[in-house]
Write an enzyme that holds these catalytic residues in place. Structure first.
Site, PDB file in Angstrom:
ATOM      1  N   PHE A 144       0.860  -1.187   0.000  1.00  0.00           N
ATOM      2  CA  PHE A 144       0.000   0.000   0.000  1.00  0.00           C
ATOM      3  C   PHE A 144       0.894   1.234   0.000  1.00  0.00           C
ATOM      4  CE2 PHE A 144      -2.398   3.498   1.778  1.00  0.00           C
ATOM      5  CZ  PHE A 144      -3.575   3.432   1.044  1.00  0.00           C
ATOM      6  N   LYS A 153       3.008  10.168   8.219  1.00  0.00           N
ATOM      7  CA  LYS A 153       2.359   9.715   9.451  1.00  0.00           C
ATOM      8  C   LYS A 153       2.995  10.251  10.728  1.00  0.00           C
ATOM      9  CE  LYS A 153      -0.047   5.625   7.693  1.00  0.00           C
ATOM     10  NZ  LYS A 153      -1.420   6.056   7.969  1.00  0.00           N
ATOM     11  N   ASP A 197       9.384   2.618   1.278  1.00  0.00           N
ATOM     12  CA  ASP A 197       8.215   3.338   1.796  1.00  0.00           C
ATOM     13  C   ASP A 197       8.169   3.131   3.307  1.00  0.00           C
ATOM     14  OD1 ASP A 197       5.675   4.052   2.712  1.00  0.00           O
ATOM     15  OD2 ASP A 197       4.669   3.426   0.874  1.00  0.00           O
TER      16      ASP A 197
END
Length: 379
Positions: free
Chosen positions: A122, A236, A207
């Protein structure tokens, strides 16, 4: 009647206030938060040092645009490069934007367009990051994906070696897949793809949107694997709740991201940099990282011991304070019942309960959460 697009399957909880690992809804009900805003509020809700830094910046200047020098950007970039293998930083507002920047830079630097990613990965929901995501359900309904992406099986080095060629611009990988099920990469797999990328002149993009900023007990999760990526994407936990993302890259990429090549109106604004600087100063301390390792070991060990004879549970896995409990059946109902009992957890795919507690969580709170989870899994 709501005026919002129904893009989220929202829970029936309206948060009134939050502090540390506790959330209180508008009815006064307290919840133990093992979500942390989906790995965002790593230092817990309303951390005093981050709150103070943002309040002080609010009194000075909020936004000026990237036509101006922003000193906070230099300080945050220095913290990110000091604690990573990168040399330069581009600031944006989210993980998807950080991955978009990485895709653009990889194509521009190499002059090639093909990018390899992995099944169940993702990377975001914009067209570039969505195309990099190896999940069909994310693609459905949006027409043809951006061309040039190929998805390979995760933890399958043989298939990767058979597929990879010099016509590939970059490989994008999560060293621990988050949304895909809290799937840790095997050491030989992660090291193998890194080695093959270097051999063939292919850029390696890691990532770290969910795994970075201390979540696994290292500043960045790739350090567990002893690799040296060309680009790292983060977001995040970078601002502990304030929207901010970043692309960290090697020095040789600098000339491909010159003036006019990429940009972001809000990226790296003074408020975001105040939040990020305060967050990184705290998280990147040896004390904080050691605490994450110790609490993570405590949580993982306790769950494995307590769930060892539970027939419903197939595996308990993770690193630091990023833990997945893989079950035989869908866990949606379990997650809902835990919420009703006052514990907030997530799914990661249909059959995995995902735990992402704050780094400031107490052992007593871990004990409470484990007891509730064990009770639910034995139901």
């Amino acid at each position: 009647m709501s005026s919002l697009f129904p893009t989220y399957a929202r829970w029936e909880i309206a948060v009134e206030e939050a502090n540390g690992s506790t959330i209180i809804d508008k009815n006064g009900k307290e919840y133990l938060d093992f979500i942390s805003g989906i790995a965002v509020c790593n230092l817990g809700h309303c951390h005093p040092k981050v709150t103070t830094a943002v309040q002080e910046q609010l009194k000075k200047v909020w936004h000026v645009s990237n036509l101006f020098e922003i000193e906070g950007q230099e300080r945050v970039a220095a913290l990110l490069t000091e604690h990573s293998s990168g040399d330069y930083v581009f600031f944006c507002n989210s993980g998807a934007e950080a991955n978009e920047a990485a895709i653009k830079l990889a194509r521009k630097y190499t002059g090639k367009h093909k990018i390899i990613s992995f099944q169940q990965s993702f990377h975001g929901r914009t067209f570039g990051s969505m195309a990099a995501t190896g999940q069909e359900k994310i693609h459905q309904g949006f027409g043809p994906m951006l061309a040039g992406f190929e998805y390979l099986p995760y933890n399958d080095l043989a298939t990767f070696e058979e597929t990879i060629h010099e016509d590939v611009a970059a490989v994008m990988v999560e060293v621990i897949q988050g949304e895909g099920g809290v799937n840790p990469g095997q050491v030989d797999f992660i090291q193998g793809i890194s080695s093959l990328c270097k051999q063939k002149g292919i850029l390696l993009i890691v990532d770290e949107v969910q795994t970075g900023i201390g979540r696994t007990g290292e500043t960045f999760a790739y350090k567990h694997y002893g690799i040296d990526p060309d680009m790292i994407t983060v977001a995040k936990g970078l601002g502990n709740g304030f929207p901010v993302g970043a692309l960290i890259g090697k020095e040789f990429l600098k000339e491909s991201f010159g003036p006019g090549s990429h940009g972001s109106t809000f990226g790296g604004n003074p408020l975001a940099m105040a939040a990020a600087e305060a967050t990184l100063t705290e998280v990147f301390s040896d004390e904080c990282l050691q605490q994450v390792k110790e609490l993570g070991d405590y949580l993982l060990t306790k769950l494995k011991e307590e769930l060892s004879d539970c027939l419903e549970v197939e595996d308990v896995r993770g690193k630091g304070l990023m833990v997945g409990i893989a079950c035989k059946e869908d866990v949606g109902v379990k997650v809902k019942r835990l919420r009703e009992k006052g514990l907030l957890v997530l799914v990661a795919g249909p059959k995995v309960i995902r735990l992402l507690p704050a780094f400031t969580v107490k052992k007593e709170q871990i004990d409470e959460a484990v007891a509730l989870i064990v009770s639910e899994c034995r139901n």
